[in-house]
Design a protein around this motif. Sequence first.
Motif, PDB file in Angstrom:
ATOM      1  N   UNK A 106       4.783   6.632  -5.989  1.00 30.36           N
ATOM      2  CA  UNK A 106       3.411   7.522  -6.005  1.00 30.36           C
ATOM      3  C   UNK A 106       2.781   7.282  -4.499  1.00 30.36           C
ATOM      4  N   UNK A 107       2.742   5.942  -3.942  1.00 30.83           N
ATOM      5  CA  UNK A 107       2.219   5.994  -2.771  1.00 30.83           C
ATOM      6  C   UNK A 107       2.923   4.562  -2.089  1.00 30.83           C
ATOM      7  N   UNK A 108       3.036   4.545  -0.562  1.00 33.29           N
ATOM      8  CA  UNK A 108       3.381   3.489   0.010  1.00 33.29           C
ATOM      9  C   UNK A 108       2.442   2.382   0.340  1.00 33.29           C
ATOM     10  N   UNK A 109       2.797   1.045   0.467  1.00 37.79           N
ATOM     11  CA  UNK A 109       1.823   0.139   1.220  1.00 37.79           C
ATOM     12  C   UNK A 109       1.603   0.591   2.544  1.00 37.79           C
ATOM     13  N   UNK A 110       0.238   0.514   2.947  1.00 38.42           N
ATOM     14  CA  UNK A 110      -0.280   0.934   4.313  1.00 38.42           C
ATOM     15  C   UNK A 110      -0.089   2.273   4.646  1.00 38.42           C
ATOM     16  N   UNK A 120      -5.323   8.586  -0.143  1.00 39.73           N
ATOM     17  CA  UNK A 120      -6.477   9.846  -0.366  1.00 39.73           C
ATOM     18  C   UNK A 120      -6.680  10.000  -1.726  1.00 39.73           C
ATOM     19  N   UNK A 121      -5.862   9.301  -2.783  1.00 44.82           N
ATOM     20  CA  UNK A 121      -6.233   9.738  -4.012  1.00 44.82           C
ATOM     21  C   UNK A 121      -6.173   8.322  -4.951  1.00 44.82           C
ATOM     22  N   UNK A 122      -6.965   8.478  -6.141  1.00 46.07           N
ATOM     23  CA  UNK A 122      -7.089   7.386  -7.044  1.00 46.07           C
ATOM     24  C   UNK A 122      -6.599   7.994  -8.306  1.00 46.07           C
ATOM     25  N   UNK A 123      -5.748   7.095  -9.085  1.00 40.20           N
ATOM     26  CA  UNK A 123      -5.101   7.439 -10.150  1.00 40.20           C
ATOM     27  C   UNK A 123      -5.482   6.692 -11.352  1.00 40.20           C
ATOM     28  N   UNK A 176      -8.528   0.529  -2.817  1.00 39.26           N
ATOM     29  CA  UNK A 176      -8.556   1.025  -1.491  1.00 39.26           C
ATOM     30  C   UNK A 176      -9.618   1.943  -1.449  1.00 39.26           C
ATOM     31  N   UNK A 177     -10.546   2.323  -2.240  1.00 36.45           N
ATOM     32  CA  UNK A 177     -11.609   3.310  -2.526  1.00 36.45           C
ATOM     33  C   UNK A 177     -12.144   3.397  -1.167  1.00 36.45           C
ATOM     34  N   UNK A 178     -12.790   2.095  -0.515  1.00 37.80           N
ATOM     35  CA  UNK A 178     -13.554   2.182   0.926  1.00 37.80           C
ATOM     36  C   UNK A 178     -12.666   1.791   1.906  1.00 37.80           C
ATOM     37  N   UNK A 179     -11.145   1.882   1.738  1.00 36.65           N
ATOM     38  CA  UNK A 179     -10.269   1.359   2.837  1.00 36.65           C
ATOM     39  C   UNK A 179      -9.514   2.579   3.167  1.00 36.65           C
ATOM     40  N   UNK A 180      -8.855   2.547   4.251  1.00 35.75           N
ATOM     41  CA  UNK A 180      -8.040   3.523   4.987  1.00 35.75           C
ATOM     42  C   UNK A 180      -6.505   3.757   4.299  1.00 35.75           C
ATOM     43  N   UNK A 181      -6.112   2.531   3.862  1.00 38.14           N
ATOM     44  CA  UNK A 181      -4.567   2.610   3.345  1.00 38.14           C
ATOM     45  C   UNK A 181      -4.590   1.857   2.072  1.00 38.14           C
TER      46      UNK A 181
END
Length: 229
Positions: free
Chosen positions: A42-46, A50-53, A87-92
């Motif tokens: 679904x997403x990779x570390x680092x 862009x999305x919350x699930x 990661x809501x307030x992080x870039x990665x």
Amino acid sequence: MACDCKNCIVRSLTILSDLDFHELEKVSSLIYIKNFKRKKVIFLEDSASLTVYMIKSGNVKTYKSLADGREQIINILSAGDMLGFDSLYDDKYSCTAEVIQDVEMCCIRKSDLVALLQNNPAVGMKFIKIMNRELNLAQDRIRDLGLKDAREKVATLLMTLFTSRGPFQGPQFTLSRQEISEMVGVAQETVIRILSEFRSDGVIGTEGKNITVLDPETLTNLAGMEEGQ
């Protein structure tokens, strides 16, 4: 596909359970549904967050990659659990998320969720309260896993996957011995022996990678779990 949070069959399991009708309407308008097949990352570390699930059905493992190429499993998530909120307030994203049983996801763009929380303080405070509760539950799960022996760890994983399945999915799921080994941090040879014992005792049935739970009550006892946990 759009989402109707107020009529969702798993809403009571999610962080949306404490929101009132009007708050749900605001969130529901931002959510869309996606499906992911087994083994899908679904997403990779680092990678860019862009999305919350939120998981509507199925199971996902989250893990971090070690220097020697191995995976350090962080959690096994099921219906009602969230992905990417940390990661809501992080870039990665802080870890990798991979599907272990086909999932249906409620998705919300991070930018939309941030704007919702900033513009609706009441909703934001509820999210903070609920996420604190989720953090405490996660810490409890990590503590319990550290105290359990290999047999209890395997039983806990199987029971977690069994209880998280939807009403039409049945008692069977697909996992390799290597996957179980990685998820519970137990040697593959030990996993094979434990599964063989469970099969001999009539607790599970196995056919290749397919595992069927035959005796949930006994499996719950083997896992050291309480009813409804």
